[in-house]
Design a protein around this motif. Sequence first.
Motif, short mmCIF file in Angstrom:
data_model
loop_
_atom_site.label_atom_id
_atom_site.label_comp_id
_atom_site.label_asym_id
_atom_site.label_seq_id
_atom_site.Cartn_x
_atom_site.Cartn_y
_atom_site.Cartn_z
N VAL A 1 0.88 -1.27 0.01
CA VAL A 1 0.14 -0.06 -0.05
C VAL A 1 0.74 1.30 0.05
O VAL A 1 0.07 2.24 -0.03
N GLY A 2 1.98 1.09 0.14
CA GLY A 2 3.02 2.34 0.05
C GLY A 2 3.18 3.20 1.22
O GLY A 2 3.16 4.31 1.06
N TRP A 3 2.89 2.65 2.25
CA TRP A 3 3.01 3.37 3.51
C TRP A 3 4.33 3.51 4.16
O TRP A 3 4.34 3.95 5.38
N GLN A 4 5.41 3.03 3.57
CA GLN A 4 6.49 3.31 4.31
C GLN A 4 7.07 4.59 4.72
O GLN A 4 7.37 4.62 6.02
N LYS A 5 6.63 5.40 4.08
CA LYS A 5 6.94 6.92 4.60
C LYS A 5 6.15 7.26 5.41
O LYS A 5 6.56 8.54 6.15
N TYR A 6 5.22 6.66 5.94
CA TYR A 6 4.30 7.09 6.93
C TYR A 6 4.44 6.45 8.16
O TYR A 6 3.59 7.02 9.16
N ARG A 7 5.32 5.72 8.03
CA ARG A 7 5.39 4.90 9.36
C ARG A 7 6.08 5.44 10.56
O ARG A 7 7.12 6.54 10.36
N ARG A 8 5.65 5.17 11.57
CA ARG A 8 6.11 6.10 12.81
C ARG A 8 7.38 5.47 13.40
O ARG A 8 7.46 4.33 13.38
N PRO A 9 8.27 6.31 13.96
CA PRO A 9 9.59 5.77 14.28
C PRO A 9 9.41 4.67 15.41
O PRO A 9 8.53 4.80 16.11
N TYR A 10 9.90 3.63 15.17
CA TYR A 10 10.20 2.57 16.30
C TYR A 10 8.74 2.10 16.42
O TYR A 10 8.68 0.97 17.45
N GLU A 11 7.72 1.98 15.58
CA GLU A 11 6.77 1.26 15.58
C GLU A 11 6.25 0.62 13.94
O GLU A 11 6.59 1.38 12.89
#
Lengths: 297, 297
Positions: free
Chosen positions: A154-164
């Motif tokens: 889904v292309g959500w890599q850039k929206y990932r929160r740090p450490y989560e």
Amino acid sequence: MPSMYSFSERRCSALLFVLLMAAAPAAFAQKPRQLTARQVVEKIQNQIGAPLDPNSVDTFKAGDPNTPVTGIVTTFMDTYDVLRQAVAAGANLIITHEPTFYNHLDKTDFLQSDPVYQQKLAYIHDHHLVVWRFHDQWHWRTPDGTIEGFVQAVGWQKYRRPYEQNAFTLPPTTVGRLAADLRDKLNSHSVRLVGDPLLRVTDVAFLPGSSGENQEIRQLERDDVQVLVAGESWEWETVSYVRDAVAEGRHKALILVGHEVSEEPGMEYCARWLRPIFPNLQVTFIPAGDPFQNLPQ
Amino acid sequence: MPSMYSFSERRCSALLFVLLMAAAPAAFAQKPRQLTARQVVEKIQNQIGAPLDPNSVDTFKAGDPNTPVTGIVTTFMDTYDVLRQAVAAGANLIITHEPTFYNHLDKTDFLQSDPVYQQKLAYIHDHHLVVWRFHDQWHWRTPDGTIEGFVQAVGWQKYRRPYEQNAFTLPPTTVGRLAADLRDKLNSHSVRLVGDPLLRVTDVAFLPGSSGENQEIRQLERDDVQVLVAGESWEWETVSYVRDAVAEGRHKALILVGHEVSEEPGMEYCARWLRPIFPNLQVTFIPAGDPFQNLPQ
């Protein structure tokens, strides 16, 4: 006494000898030993690194684990159709994320006289297939292989929160648009939404498949989670929890994209992860596909 | 001696006396005793006639069972919104088919610090509501109250097979048309279909809610069942069974209409069944409604 062989004959013999010595290592070298299904699985489990729970469902479900492997297939679920495609691809080790025989523990006592089960089992045996389930350790892996596959799909890599691994801060959207976007990206025929489609959201958590109510509610209780995206959940459990949360005026929603749809990308990612581990084996991802059909309008 | 009262005064007194004697029975008659929630439930359970399993979930879930009942509400699920509508209707005994607190056994230990649960429980107590679950016995009743309600809602009475409550021979149709018809009749936002929408069928079985894989597969194994209509089922269980059956070329399909949608009509039927049992109480059916929203196209 002069040699009984001419100079040409001796030179030819010398040449042949040199050629033989050069070819000998290749001729006598052992062909790469064909791994059995059991050996392939052992190698996978060593690669994961995490200890295996003795009660894990990650076991062989059908076929002889001592079968030499001709090719590997990864899939969300080894449906009858996936098995046929595996045979057509020349693969005989099927690595499935979900059960083969219609229940989490793959118990078959209640299916002994069932014709659907009998035909599937016969097909596996007739084609010398081996089925191994890769569920628990694929989730226990760091990162969780299923979540990783979904995030990439889904292309959500850039929206990932740090450490989560499974919490995201998306660009502002609405719950309805988010659900439609997931439906289109994942080609889901069964997205179900609980909550207000017009609710504006950014804070999303993802739990693959059917993680269970405790985990799902824990995510929804977080102040920094507005939407939970999951595979499937019982209507009287998390669905009704979110329903009440919404009625109480809380900024919450639930998007159920479908179990297969939420976890299949993780098995495509699994195939990519396996290929360098088994460079001498063909590793093929075969999607089981969404089990549901679209309804006529 | 002539009376000290005039003829008019004596006639007036006589008239008053007659009126008093006519009114006395009504004045001294006991008002119908207001039943408590416990008494209402006992009467219901006696009316059902079937013995109650000691492990039944048909118990009080919240509120004081000794509360005098002001009105009865029946519903598929006592959602927060249904509770508010019950209060608006002046009813304080809520008879729910499904759990109140998001799990089949209505356990609340894991919810103690959950704000959604806390607010719902506080609402019940603040408004002196009593919640009783009517699930097991409503199913064990002959006929099963949930199945009866569904059959009436979709108009399948005339298609019912003799001596079978949940098997039907419909006029020839296709699986897709049947699913669309059920979607429209039940106003479902989440019908899911497994199988070929163009498959022509007549032989249909119905299992309400989430009856469990064993029952669902038993129905699908029947030669005289082509389509199973049910509420909801896990994707790795009956859904994948039907998927394999179809891939094996069997004339089978599965239509999941939604859990609430499949059982809500049964609680409307329940209200109609209760009214003659409690002629002095208002009995109101309040639909919980489909928990899912439609997605934007």
